[in-house]
Design an enzyme around this catalytic site. Structure first.
Site, PDB file in Angstrom:
ATOM      1  N   LYS A  77       0.976  -1.190   0.172  1.00 31.43           N
ATOM      2  CA  LYS A  77       0.128  -0.023   0.037  1.00 31.43           C
ATOM      3  C   LYS A  77       0.622   1.204   0.050  1.00 31.43           C
ATOM      4  O   LYS A  77       0.534   2.074  -0.672  1.00 31.43           O
ATOM      5  CB  LYS A  77      -1.007  -0.067   1.321  1.00 31.43           C
ATOM      6  CG  LYS A  77      -2.105  -0.861   0.869  1.00 31.43           C
ATOM      7  CD  LYS A  77      -2.760  -1.291   2.329  1.00 31.43           C
ATOM      8  CE  LYS A  77      -3.995  -2.122   2.238  1.00 31.43           C
ATOM      9  NZ  LYS A  77      -4.615  -2.963   3.454  1.00 31.43           N
ATOM     10  N   GLN A 102      -4.977  -1.758   9.496  1.00 37.07           N
ATOM     11  CA  GLN A 102      -4.959  -2.947   8.917  1.00 37.07           C
ATOM     12  C   GLN A 102      -5.427  -3.922   9.644  1.00 37.07           C
ATOM     13  O   GLN A 102      -5.317  -3.834  11.027  1.00 37.07           O
ATOM     14  CB  GLN A 102      -3.250  -3.159   8.656  1.00 37.07           C
ATOM     15  CG  GLN A 102      -3.202  -4.311   7.738  1.00 37.07           C
ATOM     16  CD  GLN A 102      -3.707  -4.731   6.509  1.00 37.07           C
ATOM     17  OE1 GLN A 102      -3.584  -3.593   5.806  1.00 37.07           O
ATOM     18  NE2 GLN A 102      -4.242  -5.770   5.966  1.00 37.07           N
ATOM     19  N   ASP A 144     -11.510   2.599   3.673  1.00 35.72           N
ATOM     20  CA  ASP A 144     -11.795   0.962   3.560  1.00 35.72           C
ATOM     21  C   ASP A 144     -13.383   0.820   3.370  1.00 35.72           C
ATOM     22  O   ASP A 144     -13.808  -0.187   3.055  1.00 35.72           O
ATOM     23  CB  ASP A 144     -11.584   0.557   4.880  1.00 35.72           C
ATOM     24  CG  ASP A 144     -10.046  -0.402   4.707  1.00 35.72           C
ATOM     25  OD1 ASP A 144      -9.837  -0.750   3.752  1.00 35.72           O
ATOM     26  OD2 ASP A 144      -9.443  -0.397   5.800  1.00 35.72           O
TER      27      ASP A 144
HETATM   28  N1  GUN Z   1      -6.913  -6.941   6.204  1.00 32.41           N
HETATM   29  C1  GUN Z   1      -7.239  -7.721   4.668  1.00 32.41           C
HETATM   30  N2  GUN Z   1      -7.884  -7.020   4.141  1.00 32.41           N
HETATM   31  C2  GUN Z   1      -7.943  -5.814   4.392  1.00 32.41           C
HETATM   32  C3  GUN Z   1      -8.618  -4.555   3.729  1.00 32.41           C
HETATM   33  O1  GUN Z   1      -8.912  -4.431   2.912  1.00 32.41           O
HETATM   34  N3  GUN Z   1      -8.458  -3.536   4.810  1.00 32.41           N
HETATM   35  C4  GUN Z   1      -7.753  -3.423   5.858  1.00 32.41           C
HETATM   36  N4  GUN Z   1      -7.919  -2.424   6.708  1.00 32.41           N
HETATM   37  N5  GUN Z   1      -7.570  -4.718   6.651  1.00 32.41           N
HETATM   38  C5  GUN Z   1      -7.420  -5.894   5.735  1.00 32.41           C
END
Ligand code: GUN
Length: 284
Positions: free
Chosen positions: A53, A97, A120
Site C-alpha cells: 500500500k 490494517q 476502507d
Molecule cells: N485485511 C485484509 N484485507 C484488508 C482490507 O481491505 N483493509 C484492511 N484495513 N485490512 C485488511
C-alpha cells in the site's frame, strides 16, 4: 482454456489515471492526497499488504504515512492516534490494517475513524450508505472485482452469481454490489450444506473462503467466470489462491490468477478512495 483476468493489467491502467489526477490535484491545491496506514503487531501477511500500500501510494504521487505499533499497544492509545489523524488536515484517508490483536475491539476502532476518511468503507455509516446505494467509498476488494468484471466485459445483469464467504470485508459487500448490478446472488459459507450444488450452477463465482485450492474443477460449471480472492501460503511457502487454478482454468471461461488477480485491484481501489476523500476534503 480460460482467458486470464489480469489484475496487473487493469491496475496499471487505472493507476495511470489516478497518477494523472493526483498530479492535477497537487497543482491545484499545492499538496498531495495523504493516506495513513496503521499496523499493529507483526503479522507477516499484514506487513506485506502494508508495504504494498505504501509503495503504491508513492508510485502515484500520494503521501503515505506508515504508523506501526507493537502488538501490546492499548486500545486507548490506538483510539488516540486515530483522533489525531482525524484532526490532521494532511491526512485524507485512514486505514487500520486488520486483523487487530484480540485485546483490541476491532469494531470500536473502525467506528472511531472519521467516515469522511474511511477509505476502507468499513465504518457503519459508510456500510449503511452502500446498502442504500448512496455511497462515497466502495470497499476496495469488491469494488476491484467489479472493475475487473467490467474491463473483461463480463455481464452481471441476470447472471447467477455465487459468493463463497460472508465476511464484512469481502463476502457481504461483494454480494451487495453484484445484486446492485442486477445479478441473482447466492451467498455460501462454511455452514452451507451441499455447496457444490450452488457452485455448479453459478455463472460468476467469487471465492473468498481462505482455504488454499478449495474450489476444484468438479465444483465449476463449464464456461463460468471464476474470481479468486484467496491469498494462502502452502507449506512450502508458495502462494495459493482459494481456487485450484490448474484444474479450473481448463473449464472456466475467464479466471483470475493468484497472485496478479484481485490483489493489485484492492490496492488500486484504495488509491481511488483516497483521491476521492482528498477531493471531498478540499471541497467541504
Ligand atoms: N485485511 C485484509 N484485507 C484488508 C482490507 O481491505 N483493509 C484492511 N484495513 N485490512 C485488511
Amino acid at each position: 482454456m480460460a482467458e486470464l483476468i489480469s489484475g496487473k493489467v487493469v491496475s496499471a491502467k487505472v493507476r495511470e489515471d489516478i497518477k494523472i489526477e493526483t498530479a492535477a490535484f497537487k497543482k491545484e491545491y499545492g499538496t498531495a492526497p495523504g493516506l495513513a496506514v496503521i499496523m499493529v503487531g507483526d503479522n507477516p501477511a499484514s506487513a506485506v499488504y502494508v508495504r504494498n500500500k505504501h509503495k503504491a501510494c508513492l508510485e502515484v504521487g500520494m503521501t503515505s504515512y506508515e504508523i506501526k505499533f507493537d502488538a501490546d499497544i492499548s486500545e486507548d492509545e490506538l483510539l488516540n492516534k486515530i483522533d489525531e489523524l482525524n484532526a490532521d488536515d494532511n491526512v485524507d484517508g485512514i486505514l487500520v490494517q486488520l486483523p487487530l490483536p484480540k485485546t483490541i475491539d476491532e469494531q470500536k476502532v473502525i467506528n472511531r475513524i472519521s467516515p469522511t476518511k474511511d477509505v476502507d468503507a468499513f465504518h457503519p455509516q459508510n456500510v449503511g450508505k452502500i446498502m442504500i446505494g448512496n455511497y462515497t467509498f466502495l470497499p476496495c476488494t469488491p469494488a476491484g472485482i467489479v472493475e475487473l468484471l467490467n474491463y473483461y466485459n463480463v455481464e452481471i445483469g441476470g447472471k447467477k452469481c455465487v459468493v463463497i464467504g460472508r465476511s464484512n470485508i469481502v463476502g457481504k459487500p461483494m454480494a451487495h454490489l453484484l445484486m446492485e448490478r442486477n445479478g441473482t446472488v447466492t451467498v455460501c459459507h462454511s455452514r452451507t450444506k451441499e455447496l457444490k450444488e450452488y457452485t455448479k450452477d453459478a455463472d460468476i463465482l467469487v471465492v473468498a473462503i481462505g482455504k488454499a485450492e478449495f474450489l476444484t474443477a468438479d465444483m465449476v460449471k463449464p464456461g463460468a467466470v471464476v474470481i479468486d480472492v484467496g491469498i494462502n501460503r502452502r507449506d512450502d511457502g508458495t502462494l495459493a489462491g482459494d481456487v485450484k487454478f490448474d484444474e479450473v482454468e481448463k473449464i472456466a471461461s475467464k479466471i483470475t490468477p493468484v497472485p496478479g488477480g484481485v490483489g493489485p485491484m484492492t490496492i488500486t481501489m484504495l488509491l481511488k478512495n483516497t483521491l476521492t476523500a482528498a477531493k471531498q476534503h478540499k471541497n467541504s
